[in-house]
Design an enzyme around this catalytic site. Structure first.
Site, PDB file in Angstrom:
ATOM      1  N   GLU A   1      20.854  21.905  95.074  1.00 28.54           N
ATOM      2  CA  GLU A   1      19.583  21.196  95.260  1.00 28.54           C
ATOM      3  C   GLU A   1      19.101  20.600  93.945  1.00 28.54           C
ATOM      4  O   GLU A   1      18.583  19.483  93.900  1.00 28.54           O
ATOM      5  CB  GLU A   1      18.513  22.146  95.819  1.00 28.54           C
ATOM      6  CG  GLU A   1      18.803  22.672  97.210  1.00 28.54           C
ATOM      7  CD  GLU A   1      19.609  23.971  97.210  1.00 28.54           C
ATOM      8  OE1 GLU A   1      20.441  24.177  96.295  1.00 28.54           O
ATOM      9  OE2 GLU A   1      19.396  24.767  98.138  1.00 28.54           O
TER      10      GLU A   1
ATOM     11  N   CYS B   1      21.953  25.156  90.940  1.00 30.07           N
ATOM     12  CA  CYS B   1      22.173  25.003  92.382  1.00 30.07           C
ATOM     13  C   CYS B   1      22.410  23.544  92.782  1.00 30.07           C
ATOM     14  O   CYS B   1      22.029  22.601  92.065  1.00 30.07           O
ATOM     15  CB  CYS B   1      20.961  25.510  93.149  1.00 30.07           C
ATOM     16  SG  CYS B   1      20.753  27.294  93.143  1.00 30.07           S
TER      17      CYS B   1
HETATM   18  N1  THU Z   1      23.442  28.108  95.520  1.00 31.45           N
HETATM   19  C1  THU Z   1      23.064  26.810  95.692  1.00 31.45           C
HETATM   20  O1  THU Z   1      23.669  25.887  95.137  1.00 31.45           O
HETATM   21  N2  THU Z   1      22.006  26.556  96.521  1.00 31.45           N
HETATM   22  C2  THU Z   1      21.349  27.496  97.227  1.00 31.45           C
HETATM   23  O2  THU Z   1      20.408  27.154  97.940  1.00 31.45           O
HETATM   24  C3  THU Z   1      21.752  28.902  97.166  1.00 31.45           C
HETATM   25  C4  THU Z   1      22.755  29.231  96.118  1.00 31.45           C
HETATM   26  C5  THU Z   1      24.597  28.375  94.645  1.00 31.45           C
HETATM   27  C6  THU Z   1      24.270  28.963  93.298  1.00 31.45           C
HETATM   28  C7  THU Z   1      25.572  29.637  92.949  1.00 31.45           C
HETATM   29  O3  THU Z   1      26.430  28.687  92.321  1.00 31.45           O
HETATM   30  C8  THU Z   1      26.177  30.017  94.285  1.00 31.45           C
HETATM   31  O4  THU Z   1      25.468  29.285  95.269  1.00 31.45           O
HETATM   32  C9  THU Z   1      26.070  31.497  94.609  1.00 31.45           C
HETATM   33  O5  THU Z   1      24.766  31.948  94.475  1.00 31.45           O
END
Ligand code: THU
Length: 131
Positions: free
Chosen positions: A53, A51
């Site tokens: 974050e 993610c």
């Molecule tokens: N994702 C994030 O980067 N941060 C979040 O807080 C929620 C989800 C990303 C992970 C994945 O690459 C995409 O969003 C779909 O889930």
């Protein structure tokens, strides 16, 4: 806030999300005032992606910082996007219940919540005592 939003927009644009096509940018502000940014990085072996974050936290730790005061999470869509469960715990490692989480779309800030709201009664470094 404007500098954090600008960085988050840049991160969203740079996200590597060929599978979900869901571009996320994150920016953390550490207690020295410095900003650290990241985006989601997906992988053809799906569980190996991570993610936005997590990327921002890694950038902050690499810069020698350890305490997050605020975090911007920026994602597209109509619905407000909150950090996933795993990211809530990752953020908890570097800040307390009072950490501000700014939930944003590319057009700006939509809502601010605290980490304590997103992850009540959390397990954290305090449970393990001094390292
Ligand atoms: N994702 C994030 O980067 N941060 C979040 O807080 C929620 C989800 C990303 C992970 C994945 O690459 C995409 O969003 C779909 O889930």
């Amino acid at each position: 806030m404007d500098d954090m939003l600008k960085l988050a927009r840049t991160m969203m644009a740079r996200a590597y999300a060929p599978y979900s096509k869901f571009h996320v940018g994150a920016v953390v502000k550490s207690d020295d005032g410095s900003l650290h940014a990241g985006c989601n990085v997906e992988n053809s072996a799906y569980p190996q992606g991570w993610c936005a974050e997590a990327s921002a936290i890694a950038a902050m730790v690499g810069a020698g910082q350890r305490r997050i005061l605020e975090c911007v999470v920026m994602a597209p869509g109509v619905e407000i996007v909150t950090p996933c469960g795993g990211c809530r715990q990752k953020l908890r490692e570097f800040g307390g219940d009072d950490m501000l989480i700014h939930l944003c779309h590319p057009d700006g800030l939509h809502r601010t919540v605290t980490l304590g709201t997103l992850l009540p009664m959390s397990f954290g470094p305090h449970n393990l005592g001094p390292a």
